[in-house]
Design an enzyme around this catalytic site. Structure first.
Site, PDB file in Angstrom:
ATOM      1  N   GLY A  89      44.870 -31.564   9.541  1.00 16.49           N
ATOM      2  CA  GLY A  89      45.670 -31.122   8.407  1.00 16.49           C
ATOM      3  C   GLY A  89      46.904 -32.001   8.229  1.00 16.49           C
ATOM      4  O   GLY A  89      47.073 -33.017   8.917  1.00 16.49           O
ATOM      5  N   GLU A 111      48.362 -35.675  17.930  1.00 18.31           N
ATOM      6  CA  GLU A 111      47.679 -35.944  16.647  1.00 18.31           C
ATOM      7  C   GLU A 111      47.739 -37.427  16.303  1.00 18.31           C
ATOM      8  O   GLU A 111      46.772 -37.997  15.792  1.00 18.31           O
ATOM      9  CB  GLU A 111      48.317 -35.117  15.528  1.00 18.31           C
ATOM     10  CG  GLU A 111      47.989 -33.637  15.640  1.00 18.31           C
ATOM     11  CD  GLU A 111      48.731 -32.767  14.657  1.00 18.31           C
ATOM     12  OE1 GLU A 111      48.222 -31.692  14.324  1.00 18.31           O
ATOM     13  OE2 GLU A 111      49.834 -33.145  14.218  1.00 18.31           O
TER      14      GLU A 111
HETATM   15  C1  5RP Z   1      50.302 -29.726  13.362  1.00 17.81           C
HETATM   16  C2  5RP Z   1      50.104 -30.397  12.051  1.00 17.81           C
HETATM   17  C3  5RP Z   1      49.306 -29.666  11.035  1.00 17.81           C
HETATM   18  O1  5RP Z   1      48.188 -30.412  10.708  1.00 17.81           O
HETATM   19  C4  5RP Z   1      50.178 -29.438   9.822  1.00 17.81           C
HETATM   20  O2  5RP Z   1      51.340 -28.757  10.241  1.00 17.81           O
HETATM   21  C5  5RP Z   1      49.446 -28.607   8.751  1.00 17.81           C
HETATM   22  O3  5RP Z   1      49.235 -27.330   9.225  1.00 17.81           O
HETATM   23  P1  5RP Z   1      48.497 -26.222   8.357  1.00 17.81           P
HETATM   24  O4  5RP Z   1      47.096 -26.668   8.190  1.00 17.81           O
HETATM   25  O5  5RP Z   1      48.634 -24.968   9.179  1.00 17.81           O
HETATM   26  O6  5RP Z   1      49.230 -26.105   7.046  1.00 17.81           O
HETATM   27  O7  5RP Z   1      50.539 -31.486  11.789  1.00 17.81           O
HETATM   28  O8  5RP Z   1      51.177 -30.453  14.164  1.00 17.81           O
END
Ligand code: 5RP
Length: 240
Positions: A89, A111
């Site tokens: 995400g 990530e």
């Molecule tokens: C986690 C991230 C997530 O991918 C980002 O925060 C998006 O999160 P969500 O899909 O819950 O909106 O970078 O570190």
């Protein structure tokens, strides 16, 4: 765009399913973190039940635990240093460049390690995450070591950011999977993300920042009209 939580969840799920359709037999798959990545993990588990074989490398303890609970086999960089496809995400996606802000779930370091080891990084978002310029709505999460974090915060403020130490709902400092802290740095609209990423990275005490520049290959966007796919125009490759 006005939206409600149910629609937003449905859009995330639709984007996740579209990305998971790209996974094919024998792949090493990078597994992202967050609510949208969670839909992807469930979709991967569903495809496994219909015969898909792959190995996952998760980007957080949370995603590892969920994947394991759903029976998804995991591997490590020791056995598979290159990843075929990562699905993750994002907090903001810049239209045009597909540069990203990530890390509001606190997993940005792993990530980014997973992203740069990936032949293809596929991002899944709902339409509320698209922006004309990064930083318009979100702070940049910056992972810093615990020792001297107050001094590191001052160096980030000197770059022009308003900086907040991320805390848990209990008011305790948030601790990443690597045992570090997160400083959420609001810069406002960012004209040159690559230069800012470089400046942040040069600060002693910074482990990594949540700017992902030139890494995303494809972005699936779910919204009221369905799922749209944006692809990065060919240019120098940053990842594996
Ligand atoms: C986690 C991230 C997530 O991918 C980002 O925060 C998006 O999160 P969500 O899909 O819950 O909106 O970078 O570190």
């Amino acid at each position: 765009m006005t939206t409600d939580a149910n629609s937003q969840a449905a859009w995330k799920q639709a984007a996740a399913r579209a990305a998971v359709d790209l996974v094919s037999d024998g792949m090493i798959v990078g597994i992202g973190t967050g609510s949208t990545a969670t839909f992807a993990i469930h979709a991967l588990a569903n495809r496994m039940q219909t015969g898909l074989r792959f190995l996952g490398i998760p980007s957080s303890e949370r995603s590892a635990a969920l994947a394991t609970s759903l029976g998804i086999p995991l591997t490590t960089f020791a056995d598979h240093p290159r990843i075929d496809l990562t699905i993750d995400g994002a907090d903001e996606v810049e239209r045009g460049t597909l540069n990203l802000i990530k890390g509001h779930g606190g997993a940005l370091l792993r990530e980014k390690i997973v992203a740069v080891a990936s032949r293809r990084l596929v991002i899944i978002v709902d339409g509320t995450k698209l922006v004309d310029r990064l930083g318009e709505r979100s702070a940049i999460p910056v992972e810093v070591v615990d020792f001297g974090w107050e001094a590191t915060k001052g160096r980030l403020e000197a770059l022009g950011a308003t900086v907040d130490l991320r805390c848990t709902p209990d008011g305790e400092p948030f601790c990443t999977d690597g045992g570090n802290r997160i400083l959420d740095c609001s810069f406002g609209s960012i004209a040159d993300p690559a230069m800012l990423e470089e400046k942040i990275g040069r600060i002693v005490g910074v482990v990594e920042c949540g700017l992902f520049v030139g890494l995303a290959d494809m972005v699936f966007i779910g919204d009221a009209t369905g799922v749209t796919c944006l692809e990065r125009s060919p240019g120098p490759s940053v990842g594996a």
